[in-house]
Design a protein around this motif. Structure first.
Motif, PDB file in Angstrom:
ATOM      1  N   UNK A   1       2.275   5.843  -6.397  1.00 51.61           N
ATOM      2  CA  UNK A   1       2.346   6.200  -7.811  1.00 51.61           C
ATOM      3  C   UNK A   1       3.797   6.477  -8.202  1.00 51.61           C
ATOM      4  N   UNK A   2       4.243   5.876  -9.293  1.00 55.49           N
ATOM      5  CA  UNK A   2       5.607   6.058  -9.765  1.00 55.49           C
ATOM      6  C   UNK A   2       6.600   5.068  -9.181  1.00 55.49           C
TER       7      UNK A   2
ATOM      8  N   UNK B   1       0.820  -1.197   0.000  1.00 57.64           N
ATOM      9  CA  UNK B   1       0.000   0.000   0.000  1.00 57.64           C
ATOM     10  C   UNK B   1       0.851   1.243   0.000  1.00 57.64           C
ATOM     11  N   UNK B   2       0.218   2.354   0.323  1.00 61.27           N
ATOM     12  CA  UNK B   2       0.953   3.610   0.440  1.00 61.27           C
ATOM     13  C   UNK B   2       0.331   4.439   1.546  1.00 61.27           C
ATOM     14  N   UNK B   3       1.141   5.316   2.095  1.00 58.00           N
ATOM     15  CA  UNK B   3       0.837   6.001   3.351  1.00 58.00           C
ATOM     16  C   UNK B   3      -0.486   6.749   3.357  1.00 58.00           C
ATOM     17  N   UNK B   4      -0.837   7.422   2.280  1.00 60.59           N
ATOM     18  CA  UNK B   4      -2.027   8.282   2.335  1.00 60.59           C
ATOM     19  C   UNK B   4      -3.332   7.540   2.049  1.00 60.59           C
ATOM     20  N   UNK B   5      -3.283   6.254   1.771  1.00 64.55           N
ATOM     21  CA  UNK B   5      -4.520   5.512   1.524  1.00 64.55           C
ATOM     22  C   UNK B   5      -5.267   5.276   2.832  1.00 64.55           C
ATOM     23  N   UNK B   6      -6.508   5.761   2.934  1.00 64.38           N
ATOM     24  CA  UNK B   6      -7.262   5.529   4.167  1.00 64.38           C
ATOM     25  C   UNK B   6      -7.570   4.047   4.381  1.00 64.38           C
TER      26      UNK B   6
ATOM     27  N   UNK C   1      -3.427  -3.688 -10.005  1.00 62.70           N
ATOM     28  CA  UNK C   1      -2.976  -2.829  -8.917  1.00 62.70           C
ATOM     29  C   UNK C   1      -4.184  -2.439  -8.099  1.00 62.70           C
ATOM     30  N   UNK C   2      -4.136  -2.778  -6.837  1.00 62.95           N
ATOM     31  CA  UNK C   2      -5.179  -2.391  -5.895  1.00 62.95           C
ATOM     32  C   UNK C   2      -4.595  -2.509  -4.501  1.00 62.95           C
ATOM     33  N   UNK C   3      -4.829  -1.484  -3.688  1.00 63.54           N
ATOM     34  CA  UNK C   3      -4.387  -1.528  -2.302  1.00 63.54           C
ATOM     35  C   UNK C   3      -5.578  -1.273  -1.399  1.00 63.54           C
ATOM     36  N   UNK C   4      -5.544  -1.820  -0.217  1.00 69.71           N
ATOM     37  CA  UNK C   4      -4.490  -2.658   0.341  1.00 69.71           C
ATOM     38  C   UNK C   4      -4.508  -4.066  -0.252  1.00 69.71           C
TER      39      UNK C   4
END
Length: 167
Positions: free
Chosen positions: A119-120, A91-96, A134-137
């Motif tokens: 992204x990137x 995932x990435x930090x800003x994803x709620x 691509x899908x998080x989490x």
């Protein structure tokens, strides 16, 4: 916290372990400086939002707004959870959605590794190659072999597998 105390003599977080450089350290500002120097454009480029007192205030506000979710063990969390193999959370930090899964992993005292795929990031391509999308989490559990997308399903899975009924 026992493992950290055994390793360092302290129970203070955050604590960074960078096995690729054989570096370990405490203190948020020192960790941010190190990461920017080692993996980024240099510590002179650290954004002011990542510096105290701003960083400390905004992080505290976010924790308060979430009622300190993940800060205490979940009722019924299995006592052997800390000894499990680390789960992988992509995932990435800003994803709620990722944040809610991280809170649950922490409250269940489950060791986990976050694989950043913002992204990137080249890891995003790695995830598509691995899963076909691509899908998080995205959670991979080496303890059971489970691989899951979708935050609600992941949260339900973690409770089902890593808690015991309380009376």
């Amino acid at each position: 916290s026992d493992e950290l105390a055994e390793r360092t003599g302290r129970r203070t977080v955050p604590y960074l372990i960078d096995p690729s450089a054989d570096v370990e350290m405490f203190e948020s500002d020192d960790i941010v400086d190190y990461l920017y120097d080692k993996y980024g454009p240099g510590k002179g480029e650290v954004p002011w939002l990542l510096r105290d007192p701003v960083a400390q205030f905004t992080a505290a506000f976010a924790s308060i707004a979430r009622s300190f979710a993940g800060a205490r063990p979940e009722p019924g969390a299995r006592a052997d959870n800390p000894k499990r193999a680390p789960l992988e959370l992509w995932g990435y930090e800003c994803s709620p959605f990722v944040k809610l899964v991280r809170e649950r992993l922490c409250s269940l005292m489950l060791p986990h590794v976050v694989l950043p795929c913002s992204r990137g990031s080249p890891r995003r391509d790695e995830m598509v190659k691995l899963t076909g999308r691509f899908q998080v989490p995205y959670l991979r559990d080496p303890n059971t072999g489970a691989e899951l997308f979708e935050m609600p399903e992941i949260l339900d899975y973690l409770l089902e597998v890593y808690t015991v009924e309380t009376k």
